[in-house]
Design a protein around this motif. Structure first.
Motif, PDB file in Angstrom:
ATOM      1  N   VAL A  51      20.070  41.312  54.040  1.00  0.00           N
ATOM      2  CA  VAL A  51      20.127  42.224  55.173  1.00  0.00           C
ATOM      3  C   VAL A  51      21.548  42.320  55.715  1.00  0.00           C
ATOM      4  CG1 VAL A  51      17.753  41.657  55.842  1.00  0.00           C
ATOM      5  CG2 VAL A  51      19.661  40.416  56.897  1.00  0.00           C
ATOM      6  N   THR A  52      21.782  43.354  56.497  1.00  0.00           N
ATOM      7  CA  THR A  52      22.905  43.353  57.430  1.00  0.00           C
ATOM      8  C   THR A  52      22.308  43.284  58.830  1.00  0.00           C
ATOM      9  OG1 THR A  52      22.994  45.779  57.419  1.00  0.00           O
ATOM     10  CG2 THR A  52      24.465  44.604  55.907  1.00  0.00           C
ATOM     11  N   SER A  54      22.934  43.887  62.990  1.00  0.00           N
ATOM     12  CA  SER A  54      23.796  44.602  63.925  1.00  0.00           C
ATOM     13  C   SER A  54      23.234  44.578  65.335  1.00  0.00           C
ATOM     14  CB  SER A  54      24.010  46.043  63.454  1.00  0.00           C
ATOM     15  OG  SER A  54      22.772  46.715  63.317  1.00  0.00           O
ATOM     16  N   ALA A  59      28.188  45.439  63.818  1.00  0.00           N
ATOM     17  CA  ALA A  59      27.461  44.589  62.868  1.00  0.00           C
ATOM     18  C   ALA A  59      28.209  43.280  62.639  1.00  0.00           C
ATOM     19  CB  ALA A  59      27.285  45.318  61.536  1.00  0.00           C
ATOM     20  N   ASN A 219      11.903  45.988  63.076  1.00  0.00           N
ATOM     21  CA  ASN A 219      13.100  45.377  62.482  1.00  0.00           C
ATOM     22  C   ASN A 219      14.143  44.943  63.514  1.00  0.00           C
ATOM     23  OD1 ASN A 219      11.767  46.084  60.159  1.00  0.00           O
ATOM     24  ND2 ASN A 219      13.469  47.191  59.231  1.00  0.00           N
ATOM     25  N   ARG A 220      13.755  44.879  64.773  1.00  0.00           N
ATOM     26  CA  ARG A 220      14.667  44.382  65.808  1.00  0.00           C
ATOM     27  C   ARG A 220      14.105  43.076  66.364  1.00  0.00           C
ATOM     28  NH1 ARG A 220      18.991  46.155  68.498  1.00  0.00           N
ATOM     29  NH2 ARG A 220      18.826  48.221  67.537  1.00  0.00           N
ATOM     30  N   TYR A 253      19.299  44.281  65.106  1.00  0.00           N
ATOM     31  CA  TYR A 253      18.590  45.115  64.139  1.00  0.00           C
ATOM     32  C   TYR A 253      18.897  44.624  62.733  1.00  0.00           C
ATOM     33  CZ  TYR A 253      16.768  49.085  61.597  1.00  0.00           C
ATOM     34  OH  TYR A 253      16.053  49.865  60.729  1.00  0.00           O
ATOM     35  N   SER A 255      18.807  45.438  58.920  1.00  0.00           N
ATOM     36  CA  SER A 255      18.739  46.528  57.956  1.00  0.00           C
ATOM     37  C   SER A 255      18.621  45.945  56.550  1.00  0.00           C
ATOM     38  CB  SER A 255      19.998  47.400  58.059  1.00  0.00           C
ATOM     39  OG  SER A 255      19.971  48.436  57.096  1.00  0.00           O
ATOM     40  N   GLN A 257      18.986  45.483  52.840  1.00  0.00           N
ATOM     41  CA  GLN A 257      19.851  45.963  51.772  1.00  0.00           C
ATOM     42  C   GLN A 257      19.229  45.734  50.399  1.00  0.00           C
ATOM     43  OE1 GLN A 257      22.799  47.556  52.842  1.00  0.00           O
ATOM     44  NE2 GLN A 257      21.659  47.225  54.749  1.00  0.00           N
TER      45      GLN A 257
END
Length: 262
Positions: A51-52, A54, A59, A219-220, A253, A255, A257
């Motif tokens: 994931v990333t 942020s 981020a 996703n937060r 959050y 994200s 990948q």
């Protein structure tokens, strides 16, 4: 010592009359259990993903060639991939995860020379917190006080050096914060073989965290340390610090990948 343990066991198992305080305590315990179950479910869902991460300020981004230990930065338009891993079973934290930083830049010479295991492919770099606050300072002092050869005068000095204080009420944000930045470091635990050598470093309790859901936001999450503090996006200097609560600056959050391998 055995007598003390027996007394503590009896006290902890003694039945107390029901009252309003007990009812409030039971409600608090139920909330904790719900949060623990939430963390276990989120760990099962997210372990193995890359994931990333942020915040509203940017981020998480890391350049390992800069310094040792490397400070975790918050940057707009740039992000470092992070692998979510399950915390080592030996820690006894079923809902905890660690954040393995995917090395995007070479280790600095200082890092590489610091430890002979630094270049071992099994030795990963993890997001790493510090512990702080009066309760942890007291626990540290008690542990040091049990060392017979340690001079009493040195105990406060060691505690001050190792465990920072939390902010007080007169701080501009109130009590319970700490502005020391998060870093990335090698796993603080060891897998030790018969000859006593540390061959593989694994995460310790400063490097494992629990995810907590943010209502109605997919996703937060809040990211909570085992000491009860939350990652905080410190916008004025673009670092990650710690907060006693989970509000807007303490939500992140994730994200995806790369999905976990099937």
């Amino acid at each position: 010592e055995r007598r003390k343990v027996c007394c503590l066991f009896l006290i902890s198992n003694a039945k107390k009359p029901a009252d309003n305080n007990n009812s409030e305590q039971q409600m608090a315990n139920n909330d904790i259990n719900d949060e623990n179950n939430d963390s276990v479910g989120l760990a099962n869902e997210w372990v193995g993903r890359i994931v990333t991460i942020s915040s509203s300020s940017g981020a998480i981004c890391i350049d390992q060639s800069e310094e040792d230990p490397t400070v975790v930065k918050i940057i707009q338009g740039k992000a470092t991939p992070i692998v979510i891993e399950r915390a080592p079973l030996a820690l006894g934290l079923p809902g905890a995860v660690s954040f393995h930083v995917v090395v995007a830049s070479p280790l600095s010479k200082k890092v590489a020379n610091k430890d002979k295991t630094a270049n071992n492919k099994n030795n990963k770099m993890y997001l790493t917190n510090i512990m702080y606050g009066d309760e942890l300072r007291q626990l540290t002092a008690e542990a040091l006080a049990s060392i017979p050869c340690l001079l009493a005068d040195n105990i406060p000095l060691i505690v001050d050096f190792c465990v920072p204080r939390a902010t007080e009420e007169n701080n501009f944000e109130g009590a319970g914060f700490n502005y020391s930045p998060m870093t990335i470091q090698q796993g603080g635990g060891c897998v030790v073989f018969y000859d006593g050598a540390c061959t593989t470093r694994i995460p310790n309790k400063l490097q494992v965290f629990e995810l907590t859901s943010v209502p109605y936001q997919r996703n937060r999450f809040g990211v909570k340390s085992v000491f009860g503090t939350y990652w905080r996006s410190q916008h004025w200097n673009k670092t990650v610090s710690q907060s006693p609560h989970r509000l807007g600056d303490e939500t992140w959050y994730f994200s995806v990948q790369q999905e976990k391998a099937r």
